[in-house]
Design an enzyme around this catalytic site. Structure first.
Site, mmCIF file in Angstrom:
data_model
loop_
_atom_site.group_PDB
_atom_site.id
_atom_site.type_symbol
_atom_site.label_atom_id
_atom_site.label_comp_id
_atom_site.label_asym_id
_atom_site.label_seq_id
_atom_site.Cartn_x
_atom_site.Cartn_y
_atom_site.Cartn_z
ATOM 1 N N ASP A 92 0.937 -1.200 -0.154
ATOM 2 C CA ASP A 92 -0.072 -0.026 0.074
ATOM 3 C C ASP A 92 0.863 1.165 0.150
ATOM 4 O O ASP A 92 0.470 2.093 0.510
ATOM 5 C CB ASP A 92 -0.752 0.072 1.249
ATOM 6 C CG ASP A 92 -0.386 -0.255 2.484
ATOM 7 O OD1 ASP A 92 1.099 -0.402 2.214
ATOM 8 O OD2 ASP A 92 -0.631 -0.099 3.596
ATOM 9 N N ASP B 149 17.844 -49.443 -26.485
ATOM 10 C CA ASP B 149 18.379 -49.415 -27.700
ATOM 11 C C ASP B 149 18.421 -50.863 -28.264
ATOM 12 O O ASP B 149 18.868 -51.741 -27.642
ATOM 13 C CB ASP B 149 19.641 -48.443 -27.996
ATOM 14 C CG ASP B 149 19.950 -48.279 -29.126
ATOM 15 O OD1 ASP B 149 19.316 -48.632 -30.176
ATOM 16 O OD2 ASP B 149 20.980 -47.530 -29.466
ATOM 17 N N LYS C 248 11.468 -44.143 -22.951
ATOM 18 C CA LYS C 248 12.684 -43.550 -22.692
ATOM 19 C C LYS C 248 12.946 -42.851 -24.047
ATOM 20 O O LYS C 248 13.558 -43.410 -25.102
ATOM 21 C CB LYS C 248 13.703 -44.538 -22.280
ATOM 22 C CG LYS C 248 15.164 -43.665 -22.292
ATOM 23 C CD LYS C 248 16.178 -44.609 -21.548
ATOM 24 C CE LYS C 248 17.582 -44.101 -21.799
ATOM 25 N NZ LYS C 248 18.662 -45.169 -21.400
ATOM 26 N N ASP D 29 15.305 -40.711 -26.291
ATOM 27 C CA ASP D 29 16.595 -40.425 -26.312
ATOM 28 C C ASP D 29 16.848 -39.291 -27.636
ATOM 29 O O ASP D 29 16.146 -39.219 -28.462
ATOM 30 C CB ASP D 29 17.487 -41.659 -26.442
ATOM 31 C CG ASP D 29 18.854 -41.554 -25.797
ATOM 32 O OD1 ASP D 29 19.496 -40.592 -25.648
ATOM 33 O OD2 ASP D 29 19.575 -42.734 -25.669
ATOM 34 N N MET D 30 18.075 -38.753 -27.190
ATOM 35 C CA MET D 30 18.471 -37.661 -28.527
ATOM 36 C C MET D 30 19.926 -37.787 -28.284
ATOM 37 O O MET D 30 20.615 -36.818 -27.296
ATOM 38 C CB MET D 30 17.942 -36.259 -28.173
ATOM 39 C CG MET D 30 17.876 -35.390 -29.345
ATOM 40 S SD MET D 30 19.236 -34.677 -29.564
ATOM 41 C CE MET D 30 18.768 -33.431 -30.767
ATOM 42 N N ASN D 31 20.749 -38.438 -28.997
ATOM 43 C CA ASN D 31 22.219 -38.791 -28.907
ATOM 44 C C ASN D 31 23.201 -37.832 -29.788
ATOM 45 O O ASN D 31 24.340 -38.184 -29.553
ATOM 46 C CB ASN D 31 22.487 -40.344 -29.288
ATOM 47 C CG ASN D 31 21.991 -41.073 -27.739
ATOM 48 O OD1 ASN D 31 22.340 -40.687 -26.692
ATOM 49 N ND2 ASN D 31 21.368 -42.214 -27.839
ATOM 50 N N CYS E 142 15.916 -38.109 -22.467
ATOM 51 C CA CYS E 142 17.378 -38.516 -22.361
ATOM 52 C C CYS E 142 18.058 -37.688 -23.639
ATOM 53 O O CYS E 142 17.242 -37.550 -24.545
ATOM 54 C CB CYS E 142 17.656 -40.161 -22.482
ATOM 55 S SG CYS E 142 19.243 -40.642 -22.331
ATOM 56 N N ASP F 205 24.729 -40.507 -18.234
ATOM 57 C CA ASP F 205 25.154 -41.758 -18.662
ATOM 58 C C ASP F 205 26.138 -42.495 -17.779
ATOM 59 O O ASP F 205 26.703 -43.368 -17.741
ATOM 60 C CB ASP F 205 25.789 -41.801 -20.249
ATOM 61 C CG ASP F 205 24.752 -42.019 -21.270
ATOM 62 O OD1 ASP F 205 23.609 -42.190 -20.893
ATOM 63 O OD2 ASP F 205 25.208 -41.835 -22.575
HETATM 64 C C1 GLA Z 1 22.535 -43.083 -24.806
HETATM 65 C C2 GLA Z 1 21.695 -43.082 -23.472
HETATM 66 C C3 GLA Z 1 21.856 -44.726 -22.850
HETATM 67 C C4 GLA Z 1 21.467 -45.397 -24.032
HETATM 68 C C5 GLA Z 1 22.055 -45.357 -25.041
HETATM 69 C C6 GLA Z 1 21.598 -46.499 -26.265
HETATM 70 O O1 GLA Z 1 23.773 -43.140 -24.751
HETATM 71 O O2 GLA Z 1 21.744 -42.125 -22.765
HETATM 72 O O3 GLA Z 1 21.201 -44.563 -21.728
HETATM 73 O O4 GLA Z 1 20.159 -45.615 -23.905
HETATM 74 O O5 GLA Z 1 21.804 -44.133 -25.714
HETATM 75 O O6 GLA Z 1 22.156 -46.515 -27.455
#
Ligand code: GLA
Length: 745
Positions: free
Chosen positions: A43, A363, A472, A474-476, A522, A544
């Site tokens: 206020d 994988d 899961k 992933d994108m590596n 991931c 990892d």
């Molecule tokens: C990445 C992920 C892991 C596993 C591998 C599989 O590195 O972080 O945990 O899933 O890919 O190729």
């Protein structure tokens, strides 16, 4: 009303019991920033709060220059929020206050934004101020949206930029938030690292000039998390000031602080301007991601509490937000690509007998993927390995009384794949140039709707082909040769952001179509551990690196911004796959308990003794799961301090009736120094029964500390951790002790 507008003084004051955020539409029309920090009386006017002097031309000294959305070219040379190129090539804007709106709650973002954001479940949880600024000459409008949450020291800020002029405007930087601070006596805290070494805490004093972290890789990255904090040099975990800046975004970002010649500081956070340009045609709008700003006057602990609560309760969503997360077994480190249905079912059966609830096939289940050089993009089951299909395997797993989960990496394509043969142009690259491969794979152009539509179709088929309750994602690898044939030449600057929007679109569509699935994100571990992902996937594979000692630092650092319910943490076999280190099984569990718990090993290869121990671990975690996943995380002793030989942390129940303390000693030393570990967050008026885990009557630390102890004593005196450990019960390196505290009546 937690947002007040005073027409006389032209002030906006957003306030709750914990914080105040004050802005003012100055006489010259600029939207000035007066204060973000300690709660101030609602206020009273604060219009007199002096804004720091100007750092530009001397004839402008005295102009109000702590600004909410600064631009360039008019003498303010500090880092801007917004930079543009107008139709005539000029880059100067004069944004002035036009109008505002105060609304109860937090309006959902416009559907065409496609950007994740925090939310409320009822309008009394927050209030939102929308201020419209305008540049008369160009017709550009900036709508700044600022939400204050009722019970949290949190501000959510984003901007929408709309072109109401007659000509196209090119945005070359559009931040989510900037904050002008009246002094620069701060230390910058960043979470930096690398693959398998994510989120290490790095602290450095602010100095004149610019200090920034960011990513231009296409993901938020393992190198720098989209989070920074400012702390005083005297700030501790439970005392002193701290600000947090976090970006609800999963792509290229910048988080930057600048100290000017007058020793003021400006912070900005948003999409990285290095890899961004966006053309706004007349009538078009660009929306920035949301930034989260926290102020704490009770140390880094309260700062993290605020982020944890917000991310867990009002960023994560869906069926799994509040549900207990299952204890899982993931086959990756146990088998890599070398498995078949028989092997998997042996592992699942063995894990079921240990109490594991979810079996995750990682994988290698699709295409002809016997190594990492093929088949990404071919999301159909490999019948050589799984003759009865996913359905057959998942059905058997379900028959064991477990859930079934599956790994995917949708954004990728292998050159050796049917998808690449059919659509070579879907892989990101510049026509005529070679593509940089990483892990022998290429990235799909998620900025193209046909790619997202295709992935939605094939993944929907996979998810509906079997009883799958966890995925899961992933994108590596990160993005190189950024270019999309789907965009005209003058819009290639939009590519990276459009990629992220495509990923969000796919996540949103799959999440809506399969609401029962628990998604775990991931990116080679924590390469995309950010609030944007948490809006779709409430948990993340933190790293990892499954080595318990490395995990102490990774999980400690990650906890600065992210709740334990978001951190996947698994017990792996030894020697560890990333470090070769051999740590006791109990230590591996004692670290992984502080997260979403699971195993990453072959349960059929365990000794009888290890099986008994693991069954006990699973049982212990299930008994205390609510505490580990939803308790308050209290950091006690940092692995980044004092040579890093000791770490201690705890989870405490919201009502302080229970707690579990973890104490970790990396290298043993003879003749240990006398030492006490003071706890925090307990009820000083209650008594607690303290028991040890793993049970070991011969252990000196347990003998010294188990029994009934007052909360006052545990916090004021502490656990005795300097006791002589020169005994069989606690011999060797890499040791862990858990203390379980239960309030007694
Ligand atoms: C990445 C992920 C892991 C596993 C591998 C599989 O590195 O972080 O945990 O899933 O890919 O190729």
């Amino acid at each position: 009303m937690p947002i007040t507008w005073s027409p006389e003084t032209r002030e906006f004051h957003l306030h709750n019991d914990l914080i105040s955020y004050v802005m003012r539409a100055h006489e010259n029309g600029a939207l000035g920033h007066l204060h973000f920090g300690a709660a101030l009386a609602a206020d009273r006017s604060h219009a007199h709060i002096e804004t720091p002097p100007f750092t530009g031309f001397s004839n402008r000294v005295g102009d109000p220059v702590a600004l909410e959305y600064p631009t360039t070219g008019s003498g303010d040379y500090r880092i801007p929020a917004l930079t543009v190129e107008l139709a005539d090539g000029s880059t100067v804007l004069e944004l002035v206050y036009l109008e505002h709106r105060i609304v109860a709650g937090k309006p959902a973002r416009a559907p065409d934004d496609r950007l994740p954001a925090t939310y409320v479940e009822s309008d009394d949880e927050a209030d939102t101020l929308e201020v419209v600024l305008g540049d008369a000459l160009s017709g550009l409008r900036v709508e700044l949206t600022t939400t204050i949450f009722r019970d949290r020291p949190v501000i959510a800020r984003s901007a929408r930029i709309r072109n109401e002029g007659p000509s196209a405007v090119r945005l070359t930087a559009a931040m989510s938030a900037t904050l002008d601070l009246p002094d620069a006596r701060w230390e910058l805290v960043q979470l930096s690292g690398a693959w398998a070494r994510e989120n290490h805490v790095v602290t450095s004093p602010l100095r004149p000039g610019r200090q920034s972290v960011g990513s231009d890789r296409g993901t938020s990255s393992a190198m720098h998390n989209p989070f920074i904090a400012l702390r005083r040099s005297t700030t501790t975990e439970d005392e002193g000031e701290a600000y947090a800046f976090s970006l609800v975004y999963s792509g290229n970002f910048i988080a930057e602080a600048e100290v000017d010649p007058f020793d003021t500081a400006r912070v900005r956070i948003g999409i990285s301007p290095n890899t961004f340009a966006w053309t706004l045609e007349p009538g078009a709008t660009f929306a920035t991601p949301e930034a989260i700003l926290v102020y704490s006057d009770a140390g880094l602990g309260a700062m993290s509490d605020a982020l944890h609560g917000l991310f867990r309760e009002r960023l994560a969503r869906g069926t799994w937000r509040d549900a207990p997360r299952p204890v899982l077994l993931n086959n990756w480190e146990a088998t890599h690509f070398d498995f078949d249905e028989v092997k998997l079912l042996e592992m699942a059966t063995s894990a079921r007998d240990l109490g594991v609830e979810l079996f995750v096939l990682d994988d290698g289940w699709f295409g002809e993927r016997d190594s990492d050089d093929s088949s990404l993009g071919d999301w159909f089951v490999d019948r050589r390995k799984l003759p009865n299909g996913l359905d057959g395997l998942a059905g058997e797993v379900k028959g064991l009384g477990m859930r079934f989960g599956l790994w995917i990496e949708p954004e990728m394509v292998s050159e050796r794949s049917r998808l690449f043969a059919d659509h070579p142009d879907w892989a990101i690259g510049v026509p005529g140039r070679s593509r940089t491969e990483s892990r022998q794979q290429l990235v799909l152009d998620m900025s193209r709707t046909e790619v997202v539509d295709h992935l939605f179709g094939v993944l929907s088929d996979v998810f509906s082909s079997a009883p799958i309750s966890y995925v899961k994602w992933d994108m590596n690898r990160t993005i190189t040769e950024p270019f999309s044939p789907g965009l005209p030449a003058d819009r290639q600057g939009e590519f990276f952001h459009r990629y992220v929007l495509g990923v969000y679109d796919l996540y949103a569509r799959l999440g809506a179509a399969f609401p029962g699935i628990l998604f775990e994100s991931c990116a080679s571990g924590g390469g995309r551990f950010d609030p944007g992902m948490l809006a779709f996937a409430p948990q993340v594979w933190t790293s990892d690196d499954t080595d318990a000692i490395e995990r102490l630092k990774i999980q400690w650092g990650t906890s600065l911004a992210y709740p334990l319910s978001s951190m996947g943490a698994h017990v792996a076999a030894v020697p560890n796959h990333q470090t070769g280190r051999i740590t006791p099984l109990a230590t591996r569990a004692a670290v992984a308990f502080f997260g979403v718990f699971g195993y990453e090993l072959d349960p059929t290869a365990l000794s009888e003794g290890d099986r008994r121990a693991i069954a006990g671990q699973v049982d212990f975690y299930k008994t205390h799961r609510d505490l580990f996943q939803r308790g308050r995380f209290v950091r006690l002793r940092s692995p980044f301090g004092d040579g890093g030989n000791q770490t201690a942390w705890a989870v405490v129940a919201p009502d302080a009736s229970r707690a579990i303390v973890g104490y970790y000693l990396t290298l043993n030393r003879p003749v240990p120094a006398a030492d006490r570990l003071r706890l925090r967050g307990l009820d000083p008026s209650r008594a607690y029964r303290v028991t040890g885990w793993p049970e070991d009557d011969g252990d000196a630390l347990f003998r010294a500390n188990t029994g009934v102890r007052g909360g006052d004593e545990l916090m004021g005196v502490g656990l005795s951790i300097g006791a002589d450990r020169d005994e069989a019960g606690a011999w060797g390196d890499f040791r862990a002790w858990l203390f379980v505290l239960e309030a007694v009546e």
